[in-house]
Enzyme design. Structure first.
Site, short mmCIF file in Angstrom:
data_model
loop_
_atom_site.label_atom_id
_atom_site.label_comp_id
_atom_site.label_asym_id
_atom_site.label_seq_id
_atom_site.Cartn_x
_atom_site.Cartn_y
_atom_site.Cartn_z
N ASP A 1 -2.25 12.23 -4.61
CA ASP A 1 -2.17 13.82 -4.52
C ASP A 1 -2.61 14.32 -5.98
O ASP A 1 -2.47 13.43 -6.83
CB ASP A 1 -1.00 14.43 -4.34
CG ASP A 1 -1.15 16.05 -4.47
OD1 ASP A 1 -1.84 16.46 -4.45
OD2 ASP A 1 -0.68 16.49 -3.16
N PHE B 1 -13.48 10.73 5.71
CA PHE B 1 -12.95 11.99 4.54
C PHE B 1 -13.85 11.92 3.18
O PHE B 1 -13.96 12.82 2.50
CB PHE B 1 -11.44 12.20 4.41
CG PHE B 1 -11.04 12.81 3.80
CD1 PHE B 1 -10.37 14.36 4.03
CD2 PHE B 1 -11.30 13.57 2.43
CE1 PHE B 1 -10.44 15.63 3.96
CE2 PHE B 1 -11.70 15.12 1.48
CZ PHE B 1 -10.30 16.26 2.64
N GLU C 1 1.17 -1.64 -0.22
CA GLU C 1 -0.20 -0.08 0.05
C GLU C 1 0.99 1.46 -0.30
O GLU C 1 1.76 1.55 1.41
CB GLU C 1 -0.56 0.24 1.38
CG GLU C 1 -2.10 1.26 1.32
CD GLU C 1 -2.47 1.12 2.44
OE1 GLU C 1 -3.52 2.75 2.83
OE2 GLU C 1 -2.76 0.06 3.33
#
Length: 287
Positions: A192, A267, A117
């Site tokens: 990102d 989130f 991961e």
């Protein structure tokens, strides 16, 4: 959205740095003599007692940085976990050796599957996936010291013997420390998105990375990406589709439904409530 999405990337994506597929990881500043709760990094953990600020040093080729270092404070509990558990469950991505995954994930049975991961934030989702699949080793790579400590705490509290925490650049880990065909899965959740066009070159999901990742997957191994940034999802789909070693698991060649094994994070729930669309991409290594 312009910033990182989900706690899976609360800190930084442990991937690339200036001038190569290889990032100098752990560029978190530290001051000598810091107390628990001070900024994370280097001198807080002297003599190999915890994650180092730059494990690969300048020894390995690099390219564009794809992550932004975050200077976050380490709590007393996180620091204690790092001091106690890093020598047992921590892995420095120094690029100087090949990892023996069977040895690393003992006492799992020899030949147990191992998933990498890349970017786990504070580690809650990682811990849930490890608890749900105790027969699979999870090698979780990031450079965020508080997140590393938090994941170690969660692993200890929940008795997870199948989690190892890697500190540093995931590109160096893939290229220098993992052998071809050694992984059954690679997960890159909510990296990102680098939304500005001039920064698109910093995104981790590029042809070079995908080719490297595919080479480390065993036949049938799964490369699983997820994002809530639609333009990045479109790029991911193009790049993954263009890799000859990978096959889209979605019959129509598009995005996949979110699999049950990827936990829904707080989130992510907030993003969905705001109308964001989360895209999962699951591509399998061909034989």
């Amino acid at each position: 959205m312009p910033e990182k999405t989900t706690e899976a990337t609360e800190a930084t994506e442990a991937t690339e740095a200036p001038k190569t597929p290889g990032a100098a990881a752990g560029r978190v500043a530290a001051r000598s003599g810091e107390r628990p709760g001070d900024r994370a990094g280097g001198t807080m953990f002297p003599d190999g007692t915890g994650p180092s600020a730059n494990p690969a040093g300048e020894r390995h080729e690099r390219r564009i940085r794809s992550f932004q270092p975050r200077r976050s404070r380490v709590t007393a509990n996180q620091r204690d976990a790092l001091l106690r558990l890093w020598p047992v469950w921590g892995v420095e991505i120094d690029g100087d050796r090949r990892l023996d995954l069977g040895e690393l994930f003992a006492p799992l049975p020899p030949g147990s599957p191992v998933v990498l991961e890349i970017g786990f934030g504070m580690g809650e989702a990682t811990a849930r996936m490890a608890a749900a699949d105790p027969g699979t080793g999870i090698l979780a790579a990031d450079v965020h010291t508080p997140g590393q400590g938090n994941l170690l705490l969660l692993a200890e509290r929940e008795g997870l013997s199948n989690v190892r925490v890697a500190n540093g650049d995931a590109i160096i880990l893939l290229r220098e420390m993992l052998t071809p065909g050694s992984l059954t899965g690679i997960r890159v959740f909510f990296p990102d998105p680098w939304p500005k066009k001039r920064h698109h070159k910093r995104r981790i999901i590029q042809p070079e990375f995908v080719e490297l990742a595919a080479s480390r997957l065993a036949p049938g191994g799964l490369l699983h990406c997820a994002t809530d940034w639609e333009p990045y999802a479109e790029q991911m789909l193009r790049v993954l589709t263009d890799c000859p070693a990978l096959e889209n698991t979605c019959p129509d060649g598009g995005y996949a439904p979110r699999p049950d094994f990827r936990p829904m994070t707080r989130f992510e729930q907030q993003g969905l409530a705001k109308g964001h669309v989360v895209r999962d991409l699951l591509f399998r290594r061909s034989a």
